[in-house]
Design a protein around this motif. Structure first.
Motif, PDB file in Angstrom:
ATOM      1  N   ARG A 169      41.341  43.464  85.111  1.00 19.61           N
ATOM      2  CA  ARG A 169      41.480  42.040  84.849  1.00 19.61           C
ATOM      3  C   ARG A 169      40.086  41.435  84.697  1.00 19.61           C
ATOM      4  O   ARG A 169      39.115  41.914  85.271  1.00 19.61           O
ATOM      5  CB  ARG A 169      42.275  41.341  85.943  1.00 19.61           C
ATOM      6  CG  ARG A 169      41.560  41.153  87.231  1.00 19.61           C
ATOM      7  CD  ARG A 169      42.414  40.417  88.280  1.00 19.61           C
ATOM      8  NE  ARG A 169      41.699  40.350  89.519  1.00 19.61           N
ATOM      9  CZ  ARG A 169      41.584  41.351  90.384  1.00 19.61           C
ATOM     10  NH1 ARG A 169      42.198  42.487  90.144  1.00 19.61           N
ATOM     11  NH2 ARG A 169      40.875  41.221  91.482  1.00 19.61           N
ATOM     12  N   TYR A 170      40.050  40.402  83.899  1.00 21.87           N
ATOM     13  CA  TYR A 170      38.838  39.627  83.741  1.00 21.87           C
ATOM     14  C   TYR A 170      38.927  38.395  84.630  1.00 21.87           C
ATOM     15  O   TYR A 170      39.990  37.778  84.748  1.00 21.87           O
ATOM     16  CB  TYR A 170      38.663  39.170  82.291  1.00 21.87           C
ATOM     17  CG  TYR A 170      38.332  40.279  81.320  1.00 21.87           C
ATOM     18  CD1 TYR A 170      37.277  41.151  81.543  1.00 21.87           C
ATOM     19  CD2 TYR A 170      39.065  40.437  80.142  1.00 21.87           C
ATOM     20  CE1 TYR A 170      36.960  42.148  80.645  1.00 21.87           C
ATOM     21  CE2 TYR A 170      38.753  41.429  79.223  1.00 21.87           C
ATOM     22  CZ  TYR A 170      37.707  42.285  79.479  1.00 21.87           C
ATOM     23  OH  TYR A 170      37.396  43.269  78.590  1.00 21.87           O
ATOM     24  N   GLU A 171      37.828  38.043  85.258  1.00 20.22           N
ATOM     25  CA  GLU A 171      37.686  36.806  86.029  1.00 20.22           C
ATOM     26  C   GLU A 171      36.415  36.145  85.530  1.00 20.22           C
ATOM     27  O   GLU A 171      35.319  36.461  85.998  1.00 20.22           O
ATOM     28  CB  GLU A 171      37.591  37.101  87.526  1.00 20.22           C
ATOM     29  CG  GLU A 171      38.827  37.761  88.099  1.00 20.22           C
ATOM     30  CD  GLU A 171      38.675  38.136  89.567  1.00 20.22           C
ATOM     31  OE1 GLU A 171      37.550  38.019  90.111  1.00 20.22           O
ATOM     32  OE2 GLU A 171      39.677  38.554  90.154  1.00 20.22           O
ATOM     33  N   HIS A 172      36.555  35.267  84.555  1.00 19.85           N
ATOM     34  CA  HIS A 172      35.395  34.685  83.889  1.00 19.85           C
ATOM     35  C   HIS A 172      35.217  33.219  84.256  1.00 19.85           C
ATOM     36  O   HIS A 172      36.185  32.493  84.493  1.00 19.85           O
ATOM     37  CB  HIS A 172      35.558  34.743  82.366  1.00 19.85           C
ATOM     38  CG  HIS A 172      35.700  36.119  81.797  1.00 19.85           C
ATOM     39  ND1 HIS A 172      35.021  37.212  82.275  1.00 19.85           N
ATOM     40  CD2 HIS A 172      36.450  36.573  80.760  1.00 19.85           C
ATOM     41  CE1 HIS A 172      35.346  38.285  81.550  1.00 19.85           C
ATOM     42  NE2 HIS A 172      36.208  37.919  80.639  1.00 19.85           N
ATOM     43  N   VAL A 173      33.961  32.802  84.245  1.00 16.92           N
ATOM     44  CA  VAL A 173      33.619  31.390  84.272  1.00 16.92           C
ATOM     45  C   VAL A 173      33.011  31.099  82.909  1.00 16.92           C
ATOM     46  O   VAL A 173      31.997  31.712  82.536  1.00 16.92           O
ATOM     47  CB  VAL A 173      32.623  31.047  85.405  1.00 16.92           C
ATOM     48  CG1 VAL A 173      32.248  29.569  85.353  1.00 16.92           C
ATOM     49  CG2 VAL A 173      33.209  31.418  86.759  1.00 16.92           C
ATOM     50  N   LEU A 174      33.637  30.206  82.169  1.00 15.25           N
ATOM     51  CA  LEU A 174      33.184  29.878  80.820  1.00 15.25           C
ATOM     52  C   LEU A 174      32.528  28.501  80.824  1.00 15.25           C
ATOM     53  O   LEU A 174      33.086  27.532  81.349  1.00 15.25           O
ATOM     54  CB  LEU A 174      34.356  29.875  79.842  1.00 15.25           C
ATOM     55  CG  LEU A 174      35.162  31.166  79.748  1.00 15.25           C
ATOM     56  CD1 LEU A 174      36.314  30.995  78.770  1.00 15.25           C
ATOM     57  CD2 LEU A 174      34.279  32.340  79.364  1.00 15.25           C
ATOM     58  N   LYS A 175      31.341  28.428  80.242  1.00 18.40           N
ATOM     59  CA  LYS A 175      30.646  27.155  80.037  1.00 18.40           C
ATOM     60  C   LYS A 175      31.276  26.499  78.826  1.00 18.40           C
ATOM     61  O   LYS A 175      31.433  27.127  77.773  1.00 18.40           O
ATOM     62  CB  LYS A 175      29.150  27.411  79.804  1.00 18.40           C
ATOM     63  CG  LYS A 175      28.373  26.214  79.311  1.00 18.40           C
ATOM     64  CD  LYS A 175      28.091  25.228  80.418  1.00 18.40           C
ATOM     65  CE  LYS A 175      27.021  24.227  80.083  1.00 18.40           C
ATOM     66  NZ  LYS A 175      27.308  23.304  79.022  1.00 18.40           N
ATOM     67  N   VAL A 176      31.672  25.257  78.971  1.00 20.98           N
ATOM     68  CA  VAL A 176      32.310  24.520  77.887  1.00 20.98           C
ATOM     69  C   VAL A 176      31.270  23.632  77.230  1.00 20.98           C
ATOM     70  O   VAL A 176      30.700  22.735  77.865  1.00 20.98           O
ATOM     71  CB  VAL A 176      33.486  23.672  78.421  1.00 20.98           C
ATOM     72  CG1 VAL A 176      34.136  22.890  77.286  1.00 20.98           C
ATOM     73  CG2 VAL A 176      34.500  24.566  79.128  1.00 20.98           C
TER      74      VAL A 176
END
Length: 178
Positions: free
Chosen positions: A142-149
Motif C-alpha cells: 500500500r501507498y501512504e503518501h502526503v501530497l503537496k497541493v
C-alpha cells in the motif's frame, strides 16, 4: 506518520486544501501517471513529481508504524538521496538494473484520508509485476503518501510504499523504485 480516514470518503472523494478542491479522480490520475513514468523508466520526469525537500520511504516488511528513528527501512531517502538514486539507476553502474527491469504497476483503492493546510494524505494499494533475468516477481503493498497541493497540480512531499508481503522471493530485490 499513520493516517486514518476522515469524512473525505463520505463527501464523494473530495477534500478542500486552502481554497482548492482535490478530487479522488485527480489523485488517481496523478498516481496512474507516476506508475506510467516508472514503468517506462522515465526517471527524470518521475523526479519532477517530488517536491524539493520531499522524502521517499520503503519500510521493512515487519514495519508496524514506528517512528523514523526506530523503524527499519529498505529506503529512507531525503530529496538529495532521491536525486542520487535516480542518477545511479540511469547509469551503467547500477548493475542490478542494467539493463533495467521491466515492470507493470497497478494502483487501486485510492482514498483521500485527510487534508492539511497545503497537503492531502492519501492511501492506495499497489501490485507490481517485475521481470528481470528470466524471473517474474510480484510486489504487493500500500501507498501512504502526503501530497503537496499546488494551484496547478500535485507533488509528493512524502512517498511511502509499504510492502505487505511477509518476505520476498530470492531474486526479488528492491533495486528499482517501488
Amino acid at each position: 506518520m499513520s493516517v486514518t480516514p476522515t469524512t473525505a470518503g463520505s463527501r464523494g472523494g473530495v477534500v478542500k486544501v486552502e481554497s482548492r478542491e482535490v478530487t479522488r479522480a485527480e489523485v488517481e490520475e496523478f498516481l496512474y501517471r507516476e506508475a506510467q513514468l516508472l514503468d517506462e523508466w522515465r526517471l527524470d520526469e518521475w523526479l519532477t513529481l517530488i517536491e524539493p525537500g520531499g522524502r521517499l520511504e520503503v519500510p521493512t516488511t515487519d514495519w508496524a508504524g514506528w517512528d523514523a528513528t526506530t523503524a527499519g527501512y529498505f529506503v529512507a531517502d531525503d530529496y538529495e538521496l532521491i536525486q542520487a538514486r535516480v542518477k545511479r539507476l540511469k547509469s551503467r553502474k547500477a548493475h542490478a538494473e542494467n539493463p533495467h527491469s521491466r515492470t507493470h504497476r497497478m494502483v487501486s483503492n485510492v482514498l483521500l484520508l485527510e487534508a492539511g493546510a497545503e497537503t492531502v494524505w492519501i492511501s492506495a494499494n499497489f501490485l507490481i509485476h517485475r521481470y528481470r533475468d528470466g524471473g517474474a516477481y510480484t510486489y504487493v503493498g500500500r501507498y501512504e503518501h502526503v501530497l503537496k497541493v499546488d494551484p496547478d497540480g500535485l507533488r509528493f512531499r512524502l512517498r511511502r510504499a509499504v510492502p505487505v508481503m511477509e518476505s520476498m522471493d530470492p531474486g526479488a530485490r528492491l533495486s528499482f523504485i517501488l
